[in-house]
Design a protein around this motif. Structure first.
Motif, PDB file in Angstrom:
ATOM      1  N   HIS A 181      12.886  40.770 -22.556  1.00 39.87           N
ATOM      2  CA  HIS A 181      12.644  40.920 -21.117  1.00 39.87           C
ATOM      3  C   HIS A 181      13.492  39.928 -20.317  1.00 39.87           C
ATOM      4  O   HIS A 181      13.477  38.730 -20.590  1.00 39.87           O
ATOM      5  CB  HIS A 181      11.154  40.692 -20.863  1.00 39.87           C
ATOM      6  N   LYS A 206      13.409  38.960 -16.935  1.00 40.07           N
ATOM      7  CA  LYS A 206      12.735  38.016 -16.036  1.00 40.07           C
ATOM      8  C   LYS A 206      11.924  36.969 -16.793  1.00 40.07           C
ATOM      9  O   LYS A 206      11.866  35.813 -16.393  1.00 40.07           O
ATOM     10  CB  LYS A 206      11.822  38.767 -15.064  1.00 40.07           C
ATOM     11  N   LEU A 207      11.278  37.366 -17.881  1.00 40.85           N
ATOM     12  CA  LEU A 207      10.419  36.440 -18.619  1.00 40.85           C
ATOM     13  C   LEU A 207      11.145  35.761 -19.778  1.00 40.85           C
ATOM     14  O   LEU A 207      10.630  34.799 -20.351  1.00 40.85           O
ATOM     15  CB  LEU A 207       9.182  37.177 -19.129  1.00 40.85           C
ATOM     16  N   ASN A 208      12.315  36.287 -20.136  1.00 43.49           N
ATOM     17  CA  ASN A 208      13.129  35.745 -21.223  1.00 43.49           C
ATOM     18  C   ASN A 208      12.335  35.598 -22.521  1.00 43.49           C
ATOM     19  O   ASN A 208      12.385  34.568 -23.193  1.00 43.49           O
ATOM     20  CB  ASN A 208      13.772  34.408 -20.831  1.00 43.49           C
ATOM     21  N   ARG A 209      11.586  36.670 -22.842  1.00 46.63           N
ATOM     22  CA  ARG A 209      10.785  36.704 -24.068  1.00 46.63           C
ATOM     23  C   ARG A 209      10.870  38.097 -24.673  1.00 46.63           C
ATOM     24  O   ARG A 209      11.057  39.074 -23.949  1.00 46.63           O
ATOM     25  CB  ARG A 209       9.312  36.399 -23.773  1.00 46.63           C
ATOM     26  N   ILE A 245       1.666  35.552 -14.990  1.00 48.67           N
ATOM     27  CA  ILE A 245       3.088  35.752 -14.728  1.00 48.67           C
ATOM     28  C   ILE A 245       3.509  34.617 -13.801  1.00 48.67           C
ATOM     29  O   ILE A 245       2.910  34.418 -12.742  1.00 48.67           O
ATOM     30  CB  ILE A 245       3.357  37.129 -14.083  1.00 48.67           C
ATOM     31  N   ARG A 297       7.877  33.486  -8.952  1.00 48.53           N
ATOM     32  CA  ARG A 297       9.313  33.772  -8.966  1.00 48.53           C
ATOM     33  C   ARG A 297       9.723  34.248  -7.580  1.00 48.53           C
ATOM     34  O   ARG A 297       9.093  35.147  -7.035  1.00 48.53           O
ATOM     35  CB  ARG A 297       9.599  34.843 -10.014  1.00 48.53           C
ATOM     36  N   GLU A 304       2.457  32.973  -8.599  1.00 46.10           N
ATOM     37  CA  GLU A 304       1.898  33.218  -9.932  1.00 46.10           C
ATOM     38  C   GLU A 304       0.718  34.176  -9.778  1.00 46.10           C
ATOM     39  O   GLU A 304      -0.054  34.096  -8.816  1.00 46.10           O
ATOM     40  CB  GLU A 304       1.429  31.913 -10.573  1.00 46.10           C
TER      41      GLU A 304
END
Length: 180
Positions: A66, A68-71, A117, A120, A125
């Motif tokens: 992902h 945006k989440l970098n996961r 989340i 951003r 959040e």
């Protein structure tokens, strides 16, 4: 009531997953108390739909890295007002993978998760109340990486731990092993 379908599915899920009563109760309370629970504009959180996409023999799962989440995660996204969360999961799986056509595996909801989340840009959040279903592609397994991802990969179930140690991902690995 536009929330009845999901509440009924959660009621069925509670019967088969009594060990998850705390998260189920939080989910139900959120849905019952927030008439706009399917709307992304609800700042405290909202319903999302996800797909645990497995190949024909169930030995692999399609994961997205992902952006945006970098996961590494399962495919999925916002309901954006849609109240049929299974339809949301299918739509998101199609959009994020380029795969066309899915069949649902198993009865009802596969997993649920409530996770934060991070804030951003102009978005504070908030929580995602994620409803997850197992889907199997009915056609080609050749995916296309969308703009929402750094990458996609068919990952052996036993190797998911090499991509993530996130608790909810490992819980889905275990649930999938138990279903097979």
């Amino acid at each position: 009531m536009h929330r009845k379908l999901l509440l009924d599915q959660l009621s069925e899920y509670a019967v088969t997953h009594p060990d998850e009563n705390d998260v189920i109760d939080r989910f139900v309370s959120f849905i019952e108390n927030e008439t706009r629970c399917f709307e992304r504009s609800l700042g405290i959180g909202h319903i999302t739909g996800s797909a645990w996409v497995v190949n024909e023999d169930g030995s692999k799962v399609l994961l997205t890295h992902h952006k945006k989440l970098n996961r590494w995660l399962q495919l999925g996204g916002h309901a954006d007002g849609m109240t049929d969360v299974l339809a949301v999961a299918i739509k998101e799986a199609e959009e994020e993978s380029g795969l066309a056509g899915f069949s649902k595996v198993g009865a009802g909801i596969f997993d649920i998760d409530i996770h934060p989340i991070p804030a951003r840009k102009n978005e504070p959040e908030h929580l995602h109340y994620d409803v997850r279903y197992v889907l199997r592609p009915t056609g080609s397994l050749k995916f296309i990486v969308s703009e929402e991802s750094h990458d996609l990969s068919w990952v052996d179930i036993d190797c998911v731990i090499n991509h993530t140690t996130e608790e909810s991902m490992m819980r889905m690995v275990q649930k999938w092993r138990n279903m097979r």
